[in-house]
Write an enzyme that holds these catalytic residues in place. Structure first.
Site, PDB file in Angstrom:
ATOM      1  N   LYS A  10     -25.449  -1.717 -15.071  1.00 45.51           N
ATOM      2  CA  LYS A  10     -24.946  -1.000 -13.893  1.00 45.51           C
ATOM      3  C   LYS A  10     -23.560  -0.398 -14.140  1.00 45.51           C
ATOM      4  O   LYS A  10     -22.858  -0.782 -15.087  1.00 45.51           O
ATOM      5  CB  LYS A  10     -24.922  -1.960 -12.698  1.00 45.51           C
ATOM      6  CG  LYS A  10     -26.311  -2.465 -12.277  1.00 45.51           C
ATOM      7  CD  LYS A  10     -26.204  -3.322 -11.013  1.00 45.51           C
ATOM      8  CE  LYS A  10     -27.560  -3.817 -10.555  1.00 45.51           C
ATOM      9  NZ  LYS A  10     -27.460  -4.602  -9.281  1.00 45.51           N
ATOM     10  N   TYR A  50     -34.109   2.172  -4.809  1.00 50.56           N
ATOM     11  CA  TYR A  50     -33.899   0.959  -4.009  1.00 50.56           C
ATOM     12  C   TYR A  50     -34.515   1.065  -2.613  1.00 50.56           C
ATOM     13  O   TYR A  50     -34.099   0.345  -1.706  1.00 50.56           O
ATOM     14  CB  TYR A  50     -32.405   0.662  -3.895  1.00 50.56           C
ATOM     15  CG  TYR A  50     -31.813  -0.005  -5.122  1.00 50.56           C
ATOM     16  CD1 TYR A  50     -32.137  -1.319  -5.473  1.00 50.56           C
ATOM     17  CD2 TYR A  50     -30.891   0.661  -5.930  1.00 50.56           C
ATOM     18  CE1 TYR A  50     -31.585  -1.939  -6.576  1.00 50.56           C
ATOM     19  CE2 TYR A  50     -30.333   0.050  -7.056  1.00 50.56           C
ATOM     20  CZ  TYR A  50     -30.683  -1.261  -7.364  1.00 50.56           C
ATOM     21  OH  TYR A  50     -30.132  -1.885  -8.460  1.00 50.56           O
ATOM     22  N   ASN A 113     -22.828  -6.373  -9.803  1.00 55.06           N
ATOM     23  CA  ASN A 113     -23.240  -7.555 -10.576  1.00 55.06           C
ATOM     24  C   ASN A 113     -23.821  -7.221 -11.953  1.00 55.06           C
ATOM     25  O   ASN A 113     -24.677  -7.924 -12.464  1.00 55.06           O
ATOM     26  CB  ASN A 113     -24.180  -8.433  -9.743  1.00 55.06           C
ATOM     27  CG  ASN A 113     -25.431  -7.703  -9.323  1.00 55.06           C
ATOM     28  OD1 ASN A 113     -25.597  -6.534  -9.628  1.00 55.06           O
ATOM     29  ND2 ASN A 113     -26.322  -8.394  -8.634  1.00 55.06           N
ATOM     30  N   HIS A 116     -29.424  -5.204 -13.627  1.00 59.67           N
ATOM     31  CA  HIS A 116     -30.605  -5.282 -12.749  1.00 59.67           C
ATOM     32  C   HIS A 116     -31.755  -5.875 -13.541  1.00 59.67           C
ATOM     33  O   HIS A 116     -31.850  -5.682 -14.754  1.00 59.67           O
ATOM     34  CB  HIS A 116     -30.986  -3.866 -12.289  1.00 59.67           C
ATOM     35  CG  HIS A 116     -32.342  -3.789 -11.628  1.00 59.67           C
ATOM     36  ND1 HIS A 116     -32.533  -4.096 -10.311  1.00 59.67           N
ATOM     37  CD2 HIS A 116     -33.569  -3.469 -12.124  1.00 59.67           C
ATOM     38  CE1 HIS A 116     -33.824  -3.955 -10.006  1.00 59.67           C
ATOM     39  NE2 HIS A 116     -34.475  -3.569 -11.090  1.00 59.67           N
ATOM     40  N   GLU A 127     -40.922   0.506 -11.719  1.00 56.66           N
ATOM     41  CA  GLU A 127     -39.528   0.849 -12.024  1.00 56.66           C
ATOM     42  C   GLU A 127     -39.407   1.524 -13.399  1.00 56.66           C
ATOM     43  O   GLU A 127     -38.634   2.483 -13.554  1.00 56.66           O
ATOM     44  CB  GLU A 127     -38.647  -0.409 -11.928  1.00 56.66           C
ATOM     45  CG  GLU A 127     -38.552  -0.911 -10.479  1.00 56.66           C
ATOM     46  CD  GLU A 127     -37.759  -2.200 -10.303  1.00 56.66           C
ATOM     47  OE1 GLU A 127     -37.180  -2.720 -11.279  1.00 56.66           O
ATOM     48  OE2 GLU A 127     -37.720  -2.688  -9.151  1.00 56.66           O
TER      49      GLU A 127
HETATM   50  P1  IDP Z   1     -31.462  -8.779  -7.649  1.00 54.47           P
HETATM   51  O1  IDP Z   1     -30.731  -7.587  -8.247  1.00 54.47           O
HETATM   52  O2  IDP Z   1     -30.965 -10.068  -8.233  1.00 54.47           O
HETATM   53  O3  IDP Z   1     -32.959  -8.644  -7.715  1.00 54.47           O
HETATM   54  P2  IDP Z   1     -31.654  -8.094  -4.819  1.00 54.47           P
HETATM   55  O4  IDP Z   1     -31.660  -9.074  -3.697  1.00 54.47           O
HETATM   56  O5  IDP Z   1     -32.934  -7.404  -5.174  1.00 54.47           O
HETATM   57  O6  IDP Z   1     -31.047  -8.841  -6.098  1.00 54.47           O
HETATM   58  O7  IDP Z   1     -30.552  -6.995  -4.458  1.00 54.47           O
HETATM   59  C1  IDP Z   1     -30.461  -5.805  -5.189  1.00 54.47           C
HETATM   60  C2  IDP Z   1     -29.005  -5.524  -5.483  1.00 54.47           C
HETATM   61  O8  IDP Z   1     -28.326  -5.260  -4.249  1.00 54.47           O
HETATM   62  C3  IDP Z   1     -28.209  -6.683  -6.107  1.00 54.47           C
HETATM   63  O9  IDP Z   1     -28.383  -6.772  -7.493  1.00 54.47           O
HETATM   64  C4  IDP Z   1     -26.786  -6.331  -5.719  1.00 54.47           C
HETATM   65  O10 IDP Z   1     -26.275  -5.286  -6.564  1.00 54.47           O
HETATM   66  C5  IDP Z   1     -26.984  -5.743  -4.332  1.00 54.47           C
HETATM   67  N1  IDP Z   1     -26.812  -6.754  -3.274  1.00 54.47           N
HETATM   68  C6  IDP Z   1     -27.654  -7.781  -2.973  1.00 54.47           C
HETATM   69  N2  IDP Z   1     -27.195  -8.487  -1.935  1.00 54.47           N
HETATM   70  C7  IDP Z   1     -26.048  -7.892  -1.542  1.00 54.47           C
HETATM   71  C8  IDP Z   1     -25.102  -8.154  -0.497  1.00 54.47           C
HETATM   72  O11 IDP Z   1     -25.247  -9.095   0.312  1.00 54.47           O
HETATM   73  N3  IDP Z   1     -24.027  -7.308  -0.408  1.00 54.47           N
HETATM   74  C9  IDP Z   1     -23.855  -6.262  -1.270  1.00 54.47           C
HETATM   75  N4  IDP Z   1     -24.716  -5.968  -2.264  1.00 54.47           N
HETATM   76  C10 IDP Z   1     -25.805  -6.770  -2.404  1.00 54.47           C
HETATM   77 MG    MG Z   2     -34.222  -7.333  -6.788  1.00 54.62          MG
END
Ligand code: IDP
Ligand code: MG
Length: 141
Positions: A10, A50, A113, A116, A127
């Site tokens: 990312k 997304y 984070n 992905h 994807e």
């Molecule tokens: P994942 O990437 O571990 O599968 P997901 O729940 O699918 O997690 O969420 C997608 C992405 O959305 C996360 O990787 C993160 O970048 C972002 N994200 C998830 N939860 C939050 C939040 O509570 N606040 C802000 N960004 C979030």
């Molecule tokens: Mg996810």
């Protein structure tokens, strides 16, 4: 279990200079790279990718962030690739990620984070198809 997954490095990780180190971790963890591209996603592309999260409160923050800089999109191969990659990257929130995971080492926050990972074989296929055509993927025998 399928042997392919979809991953992204990312914009935060690339801005922070971690692209090479994350690729190194990926290869060291036993993943073969079937396809890789450095892209700059548009806001519309990020919203399309997304779409599953469009009702979530963080949708705008997420798609703004994902279109804020370079992303490396990756198709990866390994046995049980989806779960193996999710183990390699660690929990969504880096504060909860295990020692030695990519998110523990390189992510800065829950939203930014670093990486992905697809969450199922079905989504991995969708994807990969979002960013790669079949002929762009290397096939290893
Ligand atoms: P994942 O990437 O571990 O599968 P997901 O729940 O699918 O997690 O969420 C997608 C992405 O959305 C996360 O990787 C993160 O970048 C972002 N994200 C998830 N939860 C939050 C939040 O509570 N606040 C802000 N960004 C979030
Ligand atoms: Mg996810």
């Amino acid at each position: 279990m399928g042997n392919k997954t979809y991953a992204m490095i990312k914009p935060d990780a690339i801005r922070n200079g971690h692209l090479g180190k994350i690729l190194d971790c990926t290869i060291s963890a036993g993943f073969k790279i079937l396809g890789a591209k450095l892209i700059r996603m548009t806001k519309a592309q990020a919203e399309g990718f997304y779409a599953i999260h469009k009702e979530r409160p963080f949708f705008n923050e997420l798609t703004t962030f994902m279109s804020s800089g370079q992303t490396m999109v990756l198709a990866l191969q390994k046995e049980n690739a989806v779960s193996a990659w999710r183990t390699t990257i660690g929990a969504t929130n880096p504060a909860e990620a295990e020692e030695g995971t990519i998110r523990k080492e390189f992510a800065t926050s829950l939203s930014e984070n670093a990486v992905h990972g697809a969450d199922s074989d079905e989504n991995a296929k969708i994807e990969i198809g979002f960013f790669f055509t079949e002929s762009e993927l290397i096939s290893y025998q």
